[in-house]
Design an enzyme around this catalytic site. Structure first.
Site, PDB file in Angstrom:
ATOM      1  N   HIS A   1      -1.643   9.899  10.731  1.00  0.00           N
ATOM      2  CA  HIS A   1      -0.546   8.972  11.032  1.00  0.00           C
ATOM      3  C   HIS A   1      -0.089   9.222  12.459  1.00  0.00           C
ATOM      4  O   HIS A   1      -0.035  10.365  12.912  1.00  0.00           O
ATOM      5  CB  HIS A   1       0.634   9.185  10.086  1.00  0.00           C
ATOM      6  CG  HIS A   1       1.851   8.428  10.508  1.00  0.00           C
ATOM      7  ND1 HIS A   1       1.942   7.065  10.365  1.00  0.00           N
ATOM      8  CD2 HIS A   1       2.992   8.836  11.108  1.00  0.00           C
ATOM      9  CE1 HIS A   1       3.109   6.665  10.853  1.00  0.00           C
ATOM     10  NE2 HIS A   1       3.759   7.722  11.305  1.00  0.00           N
TER      11      HIS A   1
ATOM     12  N   ASN B   1      -6.374   6.834   5.881  1.00  0.00           N
ATOM     13  CA  ASN B   1      -6.936   6.777   7.218  1.00  0.00           C
ATOM     14  C   ASN B   1      -6.833   8.086   7.986  1.00  0.00           C
ATOM     15  O   ASN B   1      -6.882   8.104   9.195  1.00  0.00           O
ATOM     16  CB  ASN B   1      -6.321   5.618   8.009  1.00  0.00           C
ATOM     17  CG  ASN B   1      -4.814   5.737   8.125  1.00  0.00           C
ATOM     18  OD1 ASN B   1      -4.242   6.803   7.957  1.00  0.00           O
ATOM     19  ND2 ASN B   1      -4.163   4.634   8.424  1.00  0.00           N
TER      20      ASN B   1
ATOM     21  N   PHE C   1       0.806  -1.219   0.000  1.00  0.00           N
ATOM     22  CA  PHE C   1       0.000   0.000   0.000  1.00  0.00           C
ATOM     23  C   PHE C   1       0.844   1.277   0.000  1.00  0.00           C
ATOM     24  O   PHE C   1       0.311   2.373  -0.111  1.00  0.00           O
ATOM     25  CB  PHE C   1      -0.939   0.023   1.210  1.00  0.00           C
ATOM     26  CG  PHE C   1      -0.229  -0.046   2.539  1.00  0.00           C
ATOM     27  CD1 PHE C   1       0.304   1.091   3.120  1.00  0.00           C
ATOM     28  CD2 PHE C   1      -0.103  -1.257   3.199  1.00  0.00           C
ATOM     29  CE1 PHE C   1       0.956   1.033   4.337  1.00  0.00           C
ATOM     30  CE2 PHE C   1       0.545  -1.326   4.422  1.00  0.00           C
ATOM     31  CZ  PHE C   1       1.080  -0.176   4.986  1.00  0.00           C
TER      32      PHE C   1
ATOM     33  N   ARG D   1      -9.742   8.380  13.494  1.00  0.00           N
ATOM     34  CA  ARG D   1      -9.989   7.542  12.312  1.00  0.00           C
ATOM     35  C   ARG D   1     -11.405   6.989  12.307  1.00  0.00           C
ATOM     36  O   ARG D   1     -12.011   6.847  11.252  1.00  0.00           O
ATOM     37  CB  ARG D   1      -8.968   6.412  12.244  1.00  0.00           C
ATOM     38  CG  ARG D   1      -7.567   6.914  11.926  1.00  0.00           C
ATOM     39  CD  ARG D   1      -6.569   5.800  11.960  1.00  0.00           C
ATOM     40  NE  ARG D   1      -5.227   6.248  11.627  1.00  0.00           N
ATOM     41  CZ  ARG D   1      -4.137   5.627  11.997  1.00  0.00           C
ATOM     42  NH1 ARG D   1      -4.219   4.516  12.729  1.00  0.00           N
ATOM     43  NH2 ARG D   1      -2.953   6.096  11.668  1.00  0.00           N
TER      44      ARG D   1
ATOM     45  N   THR E   1      -5.446   1.369  12.541  1.00  0.00           N
ATOM     46  CA  THR E   1      -4.938   1.761  11.222  1.00  0.00           C
ATOM     47  C   THR E   1      -6.036   1.726  10.172  1.00  0.00           C
ATOM     48  O   THR E   1      -6.138   2.616   9.335  1.00  0.00           O
ATOM     49  CB  THR E   1      -3.776   0.837  10.806  1.00  0.00           C
ATOM     50  OG1 THR E   1      -2.760   0.922  11.809  1.00  0.00           O
ATOM     51  CG2 THR E   1      -3.195   1.256   9.482  1.00  0.00           C
TER      52      THR E   1
ATOM     53  N   ARG F   1      -2.002   7.190  20.153  1.00  0.00           N
ATOM     54  CA  ARG F   1      -2.512   6.060  19.372  1.00  0.00           C
ATOM     55  C   ARG F   1      -3.932   5.717  19.790  1.00  0.00           C
ATOM     56  O   ARG F   1      -4.751   5.344  18.956  1.00  0.00           O
ATOM     57  CB  ARG F   1      -1.579   4.859  19.493  1.00  0.00           C
ATOM     58  CG  ARG F   1      -0.217   5.208  18.915  1.00  0.00           C
ATOM     59  CD  ARG F   1       0.482   4.271  18.048  1.00  0.00           C
ATOM     60  NE  ARG F   1      -0.198   3.228  17.387  1.00  0.00           N
ATOM     61  CZ  ARG F   1      -0.384   3.181  16.066  1.00  0.00           C
ATOM     62  NH1 ARG F   1       0.003   4.180  15.301  1.00  0.00           N
ATOM     63  NH2 ARG F   1      -0.950   2.147  15.515  1.00  0.00           N
TER      64      ARG F   1
END
Length: 94
Positions: A63, A60, A5, A50, A39, A33
């Site tokens: 990062h 998404n 990807f 997200r 992800t 996170r």
């Protein structure tokens, strides 16, 4: 770079404006996170960046480094003025 990807991801990231930040402090990586979500945005819970704003993988929305070693490698790419071990040293990112 070896992930299938990666080319699509680079194209997406370069397709518009980017807001970059360094977050530091105790537990910063885990806290960020948790706010960001998984992800794959389709598996991210509501209330995460997200989960609320992402539409599909790899686009998404956001990062976040998965650990202090990755953060220490990525920070100088976007903020060359932040020297490793300086304001955003790896010890601050755990």
């Amino acid at each position: 770079r070896d992930r299938p990807f990666f080319p699509e991801l680079v194209s997406f990231v370069a397709s518009g404006p980017v807001v970059a930040a360094v977050v530091e402090g105790p537990g910063a990586v885990g806290i960020v996170r948790a706010m960001v979500g998984r992800t794959d945005p389709t598996g991210s819970p509501p209330g995460t960046v997200r989960g609320d704003l992402g539409t599909r993988f790899p686009e998404n929305v956001m990062h976040a480094s998965h650990g202090s070693a990755q953060a220490a490698r990525e920070i100088p790419l976007l903020f060359p003025e932040l020297e490793a071990g300086g304001q955003a040293g790896a010890a601050d990112l755990r």
